[in-house]
Design a protein around this motif. Structure first.
Motif, PDB file in Angstrom:
ATOM      1  N   VAL A 177       2.420 -10.045   4.012  1.00  0.00           N
ATOM      2  CA  VAL A 177       1.285  -9.447   4.566  1.00  0.00           C
ATOM      3  C   VAL A 177       0.129  -9.439   3.760  1.00  0.00           C
ATOM      4  O   VAL A 177      -0.828  -8.842   4.544  1.00  0.00           O
ATOM      5  CB  VAL A 177       1.816  -7.937   5.040  1.00  0.00           C
ATOM      6  N   GLN A 178       0.044  -9.979   2.747  1.00  0.00           N
ATOM      7  CA  GLN A 178      -1.107 -10.014   1.877  1.00  0.00           C
ATOM      8  C   GLN A 178      -2.432 -10.698   2.818  1.00  0.00           C
ATOM      9  O   GLN A 178      -3.496 -10.233   2.722  1.00  0.00           O
ATOM     10  CB  GLN A 178      -0.985 -10.654   0.566  1.00  0.00           C
ATOM     11  N   GLY A 179      -1.803 -12.001   3.206  1.00  0.00           N
ATOM     12  CA  GLY A 179      -3.015 -12.581   4.041  1.00  0.00           C
ATOM     13  C   GLY A 179      -3.625 -11.846   5.263  1.00  0.00           C
ATOM     14  O   GLY A 179      -4.792 -11.830   5.535  1.00  0.00           O
ATOM     15  N   TRP A 180      -2.581 -11.090   5.987  1.00  0.00           N
ATOM     16  CA  TRP A 180      -3.186 -10.297   7.063  1.00  0.00           C
ATOM     17  C   TRP A 180      -4.052  -9.023   6.602  1.00  0.00           C
ATOM     18  O   TRP A 180      -5.088  -9.077   7.083  1.00  0.00           O
ATOM     19  CB  TRP A 180      -1.930  -9.714   7.804  1.00  0.00           C
ATOM     20  N   ILE A 181      -3.697  -8.327   5.363  1.00  0.00           N
ATOM     21  CA  ILE A 181      -4.353  -7.453   4.743  1.00  0.00           C
ATOM     22  C   ILE A 181      -5.789  -8.126   4.409  1.00  0.00           C
ATOM     23  O   ILE A 181      -6.813  -7.511   4.729  1.00  0.00           O
ATOM     24  CB  ILE A 181      -3.905  -6.795   3.790  1.00  0.00           C
ATOM     25  N   ASP A 182      -5.669  -9.264   3.657  1.00  0.00           N
ATOM     26  CA  ASP A 182      -6.844  -9.705   3.289  1.00  0.00           C
ATOM     27  C   ASP A 182      -8.004 -10.236   4.347  1.00  0.00           C
ATOM     28  O   ASP A 182      -9.177  -9.958   4.128  1.00  0.00           O
ATOM     29  CB  ASP A 182      -6.896 -10.953   2.344  1.00  0.00           C
ATOM     30  N   ASN A 183      -7.531 -10.467   5.263  1.00  0.00           N
ATOM     31  CA  ASN A 183      -8.369 -10.918   6.287  1.00  0.00           C
ATOM     32  C   ASN A 183      -8.959  -9.798   7.111  1.00  0.00           C
ATOM     33  O   ASN A 183     -10.038  -9.760   7.547  1.00  0.00           O
ATOM     34  CB  ASN A 183      -7.339 -11.840   7.540  1.00  0.00           C
ATOM     35  N   LEU A 184      -8.022  -8.717   7.261  1.00  0.00           N
ATOM     36  CA  LEU A 184      -8.799  -7.531   7.764  1.00  0.00           C
ATOM     37  C   LEU A 184      -9.766  -6.877   7.061  1.00  0.00           C
ATOM     38  O   LEU A 184     -10.869  -6.557   7.427  1.00  0.00           O
ATOM     39  CB  LEU A 184      -7.650  -6.359   8.022  1.00  0.00           C
ATOM     40  N   VAL A 185      -9.560  -6.754   5.724  1.00  0.00           N
ATOM     41  CA  VAL A 185     -10.592  -6.285   4.508  1.00  0.00           C
ATOM     42  C   VAL A 185     -11.821  -7.345   4.825  1.00  0.00           C
ATOM     43  O   VAL A 185     -13.024  -6.759   4.973  1.00  0.00           O
ATOM     44  CB  VAL A 185     -10.001  -6.321   3.316  1.00  0.00           C
ATOM     45  N   GLY A 186     -11.569  -8.558   4.699  1.00  0.00           N
ATOM     46  CA  GLY A 186     -12.871  -9.581   4.626  1.00  0.00           C
ATOM     47  C   GLY A 186     -13.641  -9.435   6.137  1.00  0.00           C
ATOM     48  O   GLY A 186     -14.710  -9.474   6.197  1.00  0.00           O
ATOM     49  N   SER A 187     -12.731  -9.611   7.103  1.00  0.00           N
ATOM     50  CA  SER A 187     -13.388  -9.474   8.271  1.00  0.00           C
ATOM     51  C   SER A 187     -14.361  -8.254   8.559  1.00  0.00           C
ATOM     52  O   SER A 187     -15.359  -8.119   9.454  1.00  0.00           O
ATOM     53  CB  SER A 187     -12.540  -9.732   9.792  1.00  0.00           C
TER      54      SER A 187
END
Length: 293
Positions: A226-236
């Motif tokens: 899930v790190q990729g999903w979380i990182d994408n949410l934070v960045g977006s």
């Protein structure tokens, strides 16, 4: 389950600190969450039905489906409740130590043990695993592997389910652990390993449901997935601890240099997992009941 799904929906608060916090986090997933409470009202909002007889038919079918434990709705509720009930007990200790240092009238709480970064990291991982298991039960699936779960998280999550995951990132990641929270959690997993989970009450409660013999391996794999999903949410969204505090600071009276206090306070006084989890279960249940009634 001691409470019926009717009672759970009817007893959801229309306005409390949890609701205020979730409303403040709307900017993370704009328009996804509306605090619909009350079972009949939830039927109306989800199905668009206004006919009283039709609403009663859906209501009765939903009760029938929910009461059949094989359907998994009760199981999902159990996981959503468990996470917040245990988390609240842990948070009481965390808030006590931090707040006693900064708010004199709470100084008597200072002898309790604070929630360290390790404990916070473990709690974050276990909430994600509990979400995976609850999602599997809610959808009548075998326990998903982490890769399948992330696919569903990316493609299917919306409404209260997406709001819950956004709140997880904000309230259990960024606020308590800071902008590098993903790295901190990974360092805990790499550095302390299985021993970090040994005395955790949530782990003790759900470990039998975690598939396979290597429970820690499954937890680590789930967090990694899930790190990729979380990182994408934070960045977006451009999420930072400060940007989150800017939104929630209007109704909690702490200075913006006291994010540790804010994190512990919200941990203790909100139950966003239980609140949105109940709404997620109701949404899935009512959609099915409307099709079958």
């Amino acid at each position: 389950m001691s409470d019926s799904i009717i009672e759970l929906l009817d007893e959801l608060p229309s306005d409390n600190l949890t609701v205020k916090t979730l409303n403040a986090l709307d900017f993370v997933v704009p328009g996804e969450w509306e605090n619909v409470v009350g079972f009949d009202k939830t039927i109306e909002v989800i199905t668009g039905e206004t006919d009283a007889d039709r609403i009663m038919d859906i209501r009765n079918k939903a009760i029938e489906l929910y009461n059949d434990a094989d359907n998994g709705y009760q199981g999902a509720i159990w996981y959503y409740n468990l996470v917040d009930n245990v988390d609240g007990a842990l948070a009481a200790a965390a808030m006590a130590e931090i707040v006693s240092e900064k708010i004199p009238f709470l100084s008597f709480l200072g002898n309790l043990t604070p929630k360290a970064d390790t404990t916070q990291s473990v709690d974050l991982c276990l909430k994600i695993v509990a979400e995976l298991i609850a999602y599997s039960k809610l959808n009548g699936l075998p326990i998903l592997n982490p890769g399948e779960f992330v696919t569903n998280l990316t493609e299917e999550y919306s409404g209260p389910s997406l709001m819950r995951m956004a709140a997880l990132v904000c309230l259990d990641g960024l606020i308590p652990l800071g902008p590098d929270f993903l790295q901190k959690v990974q360092e805990t997993l790499d550095g302390e390993g299985e021993s970090a989970f040994a005395d955790n009450a949530v782990f003790g409660a759900i470990s039998d449901t975690i598939p396979g013999d290597d429970k820690f391996g499954f937890i680590s794999e789930t967090f990694g997935a899930v790190q990729g999903w979380i990182d994408n949410l934070v960045g977006s969204v451009g999420l930072t601890p400060e940007s989150i505090f800017d939104k929630i600071g209007g109704f909690i009276d702490f200075s913006d240099d006291a994010l540790d206090v804010v994190a512990a306070f919200l941990d203790k006084t909100t139950n966003y997992f239980q609140h949105t989890g109940t709404q997620s279960v109701a949404r899935k249940l009512i959609q099915r009941a409307a099709e079958e009634a």
